[in-house]
Design a protein around this motif. Structure first.
Motif, PDB file in Angstrom:
ATOM      1  N   GLU A   1     -11.311   9.425 -45.964  1.00  0.00           N
ATOM      2  CA  GLU A   1     -11.953   8.320 -45.258  1.00  0.00           C
ATOM      3  C   GLU A   1     -12.572   7.323 -46.228  1.00  0.00           C
ATOM      4  OE1 GLU A   1     -11.836   8.297 -41.928  1.00  0.00           O
ATOM      5  OE2 GLU A   1     -10.949  10.299 -41.765  1.00  0.00           O
TER       6      GLU A   1
ATOM      7  N   ARG B   1      -4.845  13.464 -38.192  1.00  0.00           N
ATOM      8  CA  ARG B   1      -5.644  12.234 -38.187  1.00  0.00           C
ATOM      9  C   ARG B   1      -5.015  11.114 -39.004  1.00  0.00           C
ATOM     10  NH1 ARG B   1     -10.865  10.640 -37.002  1.00  0.00           N
ATOM     11  NH2 ARG B   1     -12.029   9.416 -38.545  1.00  0.00           N
ATOM     12  N   ARG B   2      -4.442  11.442 -40.169  1.00  0.00           N
ATOM     13  CA  ARG B   2      -4.015  10.409 -41.092  1.00  0.00           C
ATOM     14  C   ARG B   2      -2.505  10.186 -41.147  1.00  0.00           C
ATOM     15  NH1 ARG B   2      -7.930   7.145 -42.365  1.00  0.00           N
ATOM     16  NH2 ARG B   2      -6.655   6.518 -44.141  1.00  0.00           N
TER      17      ARG B   2
ATOM     18  N   ARG C   1      -1.274  11.003 -36.660  1.00  0.00           N
ATOM     19  CA  ARG C   1      -2.154  10.147 -35.869  1.00  0.00           C
ATOM     20  C   ARG C   1      -2.206  10.599 -34.407  1.00  0.00           C
ATOM     21  NH1 ARG C   1      -4.013   6.123 -38.713  1.00  0.00           N
ATOM     22  NH2 ARG C   1      -4.686   4.937 -36.884  1.00  0.00           N
TER      23      ARG C   1
ATOM     24  N   LYS D   1      -3.917  11.480 -31.039  1.00  0.00           N
ATOM     25  CA  LYS D   1      -5.087  11.054 -30.275  1.00  0.00           C
ATOM     26  C   LYS D   1      -5.619  12.247 -29.483  1.00  0.00           C
ATOM     27  CE  LYS D   1      -3.909   6.168 -29.721  1.00  0.00           C
ATOM     28  NZ  LYS D   1      -5.141   5.672 -30.352  1.00  0.00           N
ATOM     29  N   PRO D   2      -6.942  12.387 -29.329  1.00  0.00           N
ATOM     30  CA  PRO D   2      -7.992  11.457 -29.762  1.00  0.00           C
ATOM     31  C   PRO D   2      -8.539  11.738 -31.164  1.00  0.00           C
ATOM     32  CG  PRO D   2      -8.959  13.137 -28.398  1.00  0.00           C
ATOM     33  CD  PRO D   2      -7.482  13.454 -28.467  1.00  0.00           C
TER      34      PRO D   2
ATOM     35  N   VAL E   1      -7.476  10.911 -34.051  1.00  0.00           N
ATOM     36  CA  VAL E   1      -7.438   9.740 -34.914  1.00  0.00           C
ATOM     37  C   VAL E   1      -8.541   8.739 -34.576  1.00  0.00           C
ATOM     38  CG1 VAL E   1      -5.851   8.411 -33.463  1.00  0.00           C
ATOM     39  CG2 VAL E   1      -5.873   8.043 -35.937  1.00  0.00           C
ATOM     40  N   ASP E   2      -9.047   8.776 -33.340  1.00  0.00           N
ATOM     41  CA  ASP E   2     -10.049   7.798 -32.911  1.00  0.00           C
ATOM     42  C   ASP E   2     -11.486   8.277 -33.095  1.00  0.00           C
ATOM     43  OD1 ASP E   2      -8.054   6.004 -32.065  1.00  0.00           O
ATOM     44  OD2 ASP E   2      -7.848   7.081 -30.158  1.00  0.00           O
ATOM     45  N   GLU E   3     -11.674   9.577 -33.335  1.00  0.00           N
ATOM     46  CA  GLU E   3     -13.032  10.108 -33.442  1.00  0.00           C
ATOM     47  C   GLU E   3     -13.658   9.743 -34.785  1.00  0.00           C
ATOM     48  OE1 GLU E   3     -15.056  11.393 -31.441  1.00  0.00           O
ATOM     49  OE2 GLU E   3     -13.742  11.735 -29.710  1.00  0.00           O
ATOM     50  N   ASP E   4     -14.989   9.636 -34.786  1.00  0.00           N
ATOM     51  CA  ASP E   4     -15.680   9.369 -36.042  1.00  0.00           C
ATOM     52  C   ASP E   4     -15.796  10.656 -36.846  1.00  0.00           C
ATOM     53  OD1 ASP E   4     -18.611  10.578 -35.613  1.00  0.00           O
ATOM     54  OD2 ASP E   4     -17.962   9.617 -33.743  1.00  0.00           O
TER      55      ASP E   4
ATOM     56  N   THR F   1     -18.331  13.479 -35.787  1.00  0.00           N
ATOM     57  CA  THR F   1     -17.911  14.281 -34.639  1.00  0.00           C
ATOM     58  C   THR F   1     -16.933  15.370 -35.065  1.00  0.00           C
ATOM     59  OG1 THR F   1     -18.221  12.436 -33.106  1.00  0.00           O
ATOM     60  CG2 THR F   1     -16.766  14.221 -32.391  1.00  0.00           C
TER      61      THR F   1
END
Length: 205
Positions: A108, A174-175, A178, A180-181, A183-186, A189
């Motif tokens: 990140e 996530r990377r 991708r 979902k969800p 990939v969208d979480e911070d 979390t």
């Protein structure tokens, strides 16, 4: 007509003389070939130095450890990986959160740091040798940090491999894929969700 003595004068060599940058490049080329042939675990500083035609001490002067040399050869900034190693310092009671956060943060942060890692992952998907190198390297990083805290448990390698596999899965989802969800979480979390499992695997009796 030029004299014989003049005709035998050795011409002056033009251009930059071999120096530190050339030596580093030679070492990195040798390291890439050796890691590709032997894998991370079997490759040695001594063998890489021999391949490069230099002394082992010179390799260690440029690169403090085999891990740093691998990182340099793969174009992964050693500073990024050092943060993962640093996560093992601190109370055992919170090691799951620290390791999870440090590992996921690698992906990140600055693109200069995570893009080479992503490239390694993408290569590993299609090339078994790249996958083997990546597995060995990541597991070695985890083993170096966690084994002293596992009190020589016979299943230490299994615990470390399980944790690294879990975190690799989160990163891939996530990377790369991708999903979902995820990939969208911070990041906070995800760390809160994943770290209890990492803590249990690493420290449970």
């Amino acid at each position: 007509m030029p004299s014989d003595a003049a005709s035998q004068v050795t011409p002056v060599r033009r251009g930059r003389r071999p120096g530190t940058n050339d030596t580093r490049a030679t070492i990195l080329d040798a390291a890439r070939s050796r890691f590709a042939e032997d894998g991370y675990s079997a490759a040695t500083i001594r063998r890489i130095a021999s391949d490069a035609g230099v002394d082992s001490a010179l390799v260690m002067r440029f690169y403090r450890s085999k891990g740093d040399l691998f990182a340099a050869a793969m174009s992964v900034p050693p500073e990024a990986l050092q943060r993962l190693s640093d996560a093992f310092d601190g109370p055992t009671e919170t090691i799951g959160e620290r390791v999870t956060r440090a590992y996921l943060t690698l992906w990140e942060s600055d693109p200069i740091e995570f893009e080479p890692l992503l490239a390694m992952f993408r290569s590993a998907v299609n090339h078994e040798q790249a996958a083997a190198e990546l597995r060995e390297f990541l597991q070695a990083r985890f083993l170096e940090g966690i084994v002293p805290r596992l009190e020589n448990r016979p299943d230490a390698a299994l615990r470390v491999s399980t944790v690294s596999s879990m975190l690799l899965g989160v990163v891939v989802g996530r990377r790369i894929v991708r999903v979902k969800p995820v990939v969208d979480e911070d990041l906070d979390t995800l760390v809160k969700l994943v770290s209890p499992a990492v803590q249990t695997i690493l420290t449970a009796p």
